[in-house]
Design an enzyme around this catalytic site. Structure first.
Site, short mmCIF file in Angstrom:
data_model
loop_
_atom_site.label_atom_id
_atom_site.label_comp_id
_atom_site.label_asym_id
_atom_site.label_seq_id
_atom_site.Cartn_x
_atom_site.Cartn_y
_atom_site.Cartn_z
N ARG A 182 0.84 -1.21 0.00
CA ARG A 182 0.00 0.00 0.00
C ARG A 182 0.87 1.25 0.00
NH1 ARG A 182 -3.69 -3.31 3.28
NH2 ARG A 182 -2.41 -2.86 5.11
N PHE A 194 -10.71 -6.04 -6.21
CA PHE A 194 -10.79 -6.73 -4.91
C PHE A 194 -10.42 -5.72 -3.81
CE2 PHE A 194 -9.22 -9.67 -8.19
CZ PHE A 194 -10.21 -10.65 -8.20
N SER A 202 -16.93 -7.60 -4.77
CA SER A 202 -18.24 -8.25 -4.86
C SER A 202 -19.03 -8.10 -3.56
CB SER A 202 -18.06 -9.73 -5.20
OG SER A 202 -17.19 -10.32 -4.27
N CYS A 238 -1.91 -14.39 -2.47
CA CYS A 238 -1.68 -14.77 -1.07
C CYS A 238 -1.88 -16.27 -0.89
CB CYS A 238 -2.58 -13.97 -0.13
SG CYS A 238 -4.33 -14.20 -0.45
N1 SAH Z 1 -6.65 -5.44 -1.21
C1 SAH Z 1 -7.40 -5.52 0.00
C2 SAH Z 1 -7.67 -6.96 0.42
C3 SAH Z 1 -8.40 -7.82 -0.60
S1 SAH Z 1 -9.30 -9.13 0.11
C4 SAH Z 1 -6.69 -4.69 1.09
O1 SAH Z 1 -5.52 -4.30 0.93
O2 SAH Z 1 -7.32 -4.43 2.12
C5 SAH Z 1 -10.17 -9.83 -1.20
C6 SAH Z 1 -11.49 -9.15 -1.54
O3 SAH Z 1 -11.95 -9.73 -2.75
C7 SAH Z 1 -12.63 -9.30 -0.56
O4 SAH Z 1 -13.08 -8.03 -0.18
C8 SAH Z 1 -13.74 -10.05 -1.33
O5 SAH Z 1 -15.03 -9.55 -1.04
C9 SAH Z 1 -13.37 -9.76 -2.74
N2 SAH Z 1 -13.76 -10.73 -3.77
C10 SAH Z 1 -13.62 -12.07 -3.75
N3 SAH Z 1 -13.97 -12.61 -4.93
C11 SAH Z 1 -14.32 -11.58 -5.74
C12 SAH Z 1 -14.75 -11.46 -7.11
N4 SAH Z 1 -14.86 -12.55 -7.88
N5 SAH Z 1 -15.00 -10.25 -7.61
C13 SAH Z 1 -14.88 -9.14 -6.84
N6 SAH Z 1 -14.46 -9.18 -5.55
C14 SAH Z 1 -14.20 -10.37 -5.01
#
Ligand code: SAH
Length: 403
Positions: free
Chosen positions: A210, A234, A257, A346
């Site tokens: 970040r 995401f 999502s 991850c």
């Molecule tokens: N980058 C973020 C953490 C990501 S966690 C940070 O730094 O805080 C992963 C996220 O992906 C979750 O919020 C989950 O709701 C979302 N997610 C999972 N599958 C998904 C999809 N197919 N499309 C969109 N979002 C999705």
């Protein structure tokens, strides 16, 4: 103390100080140790290897406390010292953030224990029988070592089931945490919901990435005189989106999502006073969204792909690799010349090499030329214990589009 005798040859990994004994390595257990009870581990020839916690239901049958049988590991002082050392090792991070991982399991000699600190509120995950058995001792030691306001347990991860442990959520010690805990990381504010959030509430492990995003946005502004246009896929509660805004991004489109995550992300943006007009929040599936953006002829200066763990185990690597390839390919297609792709995985089951190969395949299929200008991993509060490579799970690349 009950003895666990290993099969011939199975002592090798312990002699190299790897802290796990698999069920398949065990020749004989001299009794019926309770879940989490301390046992002595011996080689087939009786040579003592160390002391560990017995997990009757887990395929990791023993997790080692130490490799010296003369240590009194059941003494509360033993745990207290390890916890104090773990807390001390994270002190320097306080200048940048009040959200830190204080205990990272095996790396801190506390197998299966995760402790995160959000502004003095600690959140625990007990993911193995040994630490589960001693949780009251651990909670008390944490309160003291960290000068904590409270310890809240989020032992509801799927890993508990594999260990034969029940789900548990609630206060372990001290006061009840507030609904939202205010954290500040590298100048960006976030509200963390430790009861409902993913993991313990926040993806603490992505701190360095970040910050990199924040710097890239700031450099871009300085170099070009305009803020970059970014897409954060995401986005969860807005981690990268807000870091990019802090760096001076002109526009950030964020996709997730989960409506709940997006609502939190929006509120987090407001907490920072970021211009609402410059942020778009989209509730959608990333796989389809990326295709639609391409069809619409959209382009960006930077795309972040930080998906959930696609491969939960070695059995799912192939399917996960296809999913990573798909989002990387379609993410790359949205980038301008000179654009950046910050891409992550991850999944522990997908190692650095394989991830790099998958992304390279996506670059090739997209018909682009790209440089990896930086490589990412979890922050220094998630250290990799060199004798336990399984601790490495998070990796990422910063790709620069050369054409
Ligand atoms: N980058 C973020 C953490 C990501 S966690 C940070 O730094 O805080 C992963 C996220 O992906 C979750 O919020 C989950 O709701 C979302 N997610 C999972 N599958 C998904 C999809 N197919 N499309 C969109 N979002 C999705």
């Amino acid at each position: 103390m009950i003895d666990v005798v290993l099969k011939k040859g199975k002592e090798r990994s312990l002699l190299r100080r790897h802290p796990w004994v698999y069920d398949t390595a065990v020749q004989r257990v001299g009794g019926a140790p309770a879940s989490g009870e301390t046992v002595r581990v011996l080689a087939f020839d009786g040579r003592p290897l160390g002391l560990g916690a017995f997990s009757p239901a887990s395929s990791i049958r023993v997790r080692m406390w130490c490799f010296d049988c003369s240590v009194d590991v059941d003494d509360p002082l033993f745990l207290r010292r390890r916890i104090e050392a773990a807390v001390e090792a994270r002190e320097a991070l306080l200048t940048r953030t009040n959200a830190r991982r204080l205990v990272f399991g095996e790396a801190d000699g506390l197998p299966g224990l995760v402790v995160d600190d959000y502004d003095g509120w600690l959140v625990t995950q007990f993911q193995a029988a040994g630490v589960e058995r001693r949780r009251d001792e651990i909670a008390a030691a944490l309160m003291q070592a960290a000068g904590a306001r409270g310890v809240f347990d989020r032992s509801d991860a799927a890993t508990r089931t594999r260990e034969g442990l029940q789900t548990r959520v609630g206060v372990l010690a001290g006061d009840e945490p507030p609904q939202l805990i205010d954290i500040v990381e590298d100048g960006v504010r976030y509200g963390v919901d430790v009861r409902r959030g993913h993991k313990t509430g926040f993806y603490i492990d992505q701190r360095e990435s970040r910050l990199a995003a924040q710097r890239i946005a700031a450099d871009f502004l300085e170099r070009t005189g305009r803020g970059l246009r970014a897409l954060n896929c995401f986005c969860y509660t807005g981690g990268f989106s807000l870091a990019l805004m802090k760096g001076g991004a002109q526009e950030v489109v964020s996709v997730d999502s989960s409506a709940e995550a997006l609502a939190r992300a929006r509120a987090n943006a407001a907490m920072n006073g970021f211009d609402d007009e410059r942020m778009r929040w989209v509730e959608d599936d990333v796989f389809g969204f990326l295709r639609r953006m391409r069809d619409a002829g959209e382009s960006f200066d930077l795309v972040v792909l930080d998906p959930p763990k696609f491969a939960s185990s070695h059995y799912h690597v192939e399917r996960a690799a296809r999913a990573y390839k798909d989002i990387n390919l379609n993410g790359l297609r949205l980038l301008r010349l000179g654009g950046r792709l910050l891409t992550f995985s991850c999944s522990g089951a997908i190692d650095v090499d394989l991830f790099q190969k998958i992304v390279a395949g996506a670059v090739f299929d997209a018909g682009r030329t790209a440089w990896a200008v930086e490589r990412f991993g979890a922050g220094s509060d998630h250290p990799l214990l060199m004798t336990c490579p399984e601790g490495e799970y998070l990796k990422g690349l910063d790709l620069l589009m050369r054409d």
